[in-house]
Enzyme design. Structure first.
Site, PDB file in Angstrom:
ATOM      1  N   GLU A   1       0.818  -0.866   0.270  1.00 43.67           N
ATOM      2  CA  GLU A   1      -0.092  -0.113  -0.124  1.00 43.67           C
ATOM      3  C   GLU A   1       0.980   1.237   0.383  1.00 43.67           C
ATOM      4  O   GLU A   1       0.168   1.931   0.585  1.00 43.67           O
ATOM      5  CB  GLU A   1      -1.401  -0.053   1.449  1.00 43.67           C
TER       6      GLU A   1
ATOM      7  N   GLU B   1      -5.574  -8.385   0.475  1.00 45.06           N
ATOM      8  CA  GLU B   1      -6.344  -8.385   1.633  1.00 45.06           C
ATOM      9  C   GLU B   1      -7.672  -8.040   1.378  1.00 45.06           C
ATOM     10  O   GLU B   1      -8.092  -7.264   0.751  1.00 45.06           O
ATOM     11  CB  GLU B   1      -5.825  -6.453   2.496  1.00 45.06           C
TER      12      GLU B   1
END
Ligand SMILES: *[C@@H]1O[C@H](CO)[C@@H](O)[C@H](O)[C@H]1NC(C)=O
Ligand SMILES: *[C@@H]1O[C@H](CO)[C@@H](O)[C@H](O)[C@H]1NC(C)=O
Ligand SMILES: *[C@@H]1O[C@H](CO)[C@@H](O)[C@H](O)[C@H]1NC(C)=O
Ligand SMILES: *[C@@H]1O[C@H](CO)[C@@H](O)[C@H](O)[C@H]1NC(C)=O
Ligand SMILES: *[C@@H]1O[C@H](CO)[C@@H](O)[C@H](O)[C@H]1NC(C)=O
Length: 358
Positions: free
Chosen positions: A129, A240
């Protein structure tokens, strides 16, 4: 004949092993690193969850370095070997100008564990991320220090050259980021560098759209499709996703056990066994995150909601259903797994022969 072979070969490609597991961070809090026994407890619970659709026998890591050390291998490696847990490895890339310590830690682990480690490695994600944290919404959400393509791309290249000549030289190397970062064309050079795209996607956090649970499936599909559309045919792994069991309201999304279960039924049950999935999550480790995602309390195999998938979902059948004989049911899983593995080997050999004939 040739057509038939081609057709069968095409189905061979889809017969590769599919992984399912949870994400696991290196810390409980910024001051307490997870030790081998902590990782091992997580991995054992993951494999023994009651009514689990298939066995959660994989884990995604964010770093190769044991927390609190410079470049000592993370103790999750030994825990994974002890529990036969496959690993999506991670390298932490934000707030640093070099990943040399990550590579050094991974190389020490290769020297120490050899093929025992190699046999468990699914791939390596360089970063997590980082691009999202630098994006407009990442900055708005105060997501923390990020890194852009001009940092991530050289890091991916140095991970490849760092692993060249080791037994991990041919593992898939990729990057994990939010669906929004992947579909942002300013980041497309990163896609050229990777073997796979790890996609993080939480409809709960999409507060700019009507993200009530009733819309969660459609939102997930739409954003997942956006990622697939830019992937250029490279695999998109779900690295995720999840829905919090408790926490604040996020736009029109409410955190609750009921909604977490609904999200499980529509998303986990749709992808487990068909796409690599690392769910978020088995255990909440960071007290500073207001949302709680853990699917059980204190690593109990008894889950917060029933994990059984709807019969028509196509998800793997429930395991660990015989609650009266805990140990035996684990043994049964090991036996079932080795039968599955024989199946994969058979398919693999068959595919090899077919490739040869072609
Ligand atoms: C798109 O990516 C660039 C580079 O990573 C970033 O600076 C920009 O903020 C992103 N755009 C949005 C809308 O988030
Ligand atoms: C949230 O729900 C309300 C009430 O139904 C609706 O008016 C609003 O547009 C929704 N929010 C978003 C961002 O769509
Ligand atoms: C996502 O893509 C699939 C396959 O192309 C398509 O069937 C589906 O309708 C798409 N879903 C959404 C919500 O766009
Ligand atoms: C979970 O759901 C399955 C299927 O409905 C059911 O057979 C099982 O008893 C449930 N397990 C628990 C612990 O409630
Ligand atoms: C480890 O798991 C794999 C598949 O998940 C299985 O094929 C193998 O037999 C297991 N090894 C042991 C020692 O249980």
């Amino acid at each position: 004949m040739r057509l038939l072979l081609l057709f069968t070969l095409a189905s061979c490609v889809s017969a590769q092993k599919i992984y399912q597991g949870f994400n696991t961070g290196a810390f409980f809090t910024s001051s307490k690193p997870k030790a081998q026994s902590d990782f091992e407890a997580e991995f054992n619970t993951a494999q023994s969850l009651h009514y689990s659709p298939g066995v959660f026998s994989s884990a995604r890591l964010y770093t190769c370095i044991q927390a609190g050390t410079t470049n000592t291998p993370i103790e999750a490696f030994q825990a994974a070997i002890n529990t036969n847990t496959s690993l999506l490895l991670g390298i932490w890339c934000s707030g640093t100008t070099s990943i040399d310590n990550e590579i050094a830690a991974l190389k020490s682990a290769i020297d120490k564990f050899g093929t025992k480690l190699k046999d468990l490695v699914v791939g390596l994600s360089v970063g997590s991320e980082d691009l999202y944290r630098l994006s407009k919404s990442g900055i708005e959400n105060k997501a923390g220090v990020g890194a852009g393509p001009s940092t991530i791309i050289p890091f991916i290249q140095s991970a490849r050259s760092g692993l060249a000549g080791t037994i991990l030289s041919s593992i898939p190397i990729g990057h994990v980021d939010s669906w929004s970062a992947w579909s942002n064309t300013s980041n497309s050079a990163v896609i050229n560098e990777v073997d796979f795209l790890g996609m993080d996607l939480y409809p709960y956090y999409e507060k700019d759209i009507d993200n009530r649970i009733e819309n969660a499936e459609q939102i997930f599909e739409k954003l997942h499709n956006k990622t697939t559309a830019v992937a250029g045919g490279k695999p998109v792994w779900i690295t995720e996703t999840g829905w919090p069991v408790s926490g604040p309201v996020s736009g029109n999304a409410t955190a609750s056990v009921d909604n977490a279960r609904t999200f499980w039924d529509i998303i986990a049950c749709k992808y487990l066994g068909r796409n690599n999935v690392w769910w978020y999550t088995l255990r909440d480790a960071d007290p500073s995150i207001a949302e709680k995602f853990a699917i059980s309390k204190d690593l109990s195999a008894d889950t917060t909601f029933n994990l059984t998938c709807p019969a028509a979902s196509g998800a793997p059948a429930s395991v660990n259903t015989d609650l009266s004989k805990g140990v035996q049911s684990t043994k049964k899983n090991a036996a079932m797994r080795s039968v599955e593995e024989m199946g994969y080997t058979a398919v693999f050999v068959l595919c090899g022969v077919m490739g040869f004939l072609l």
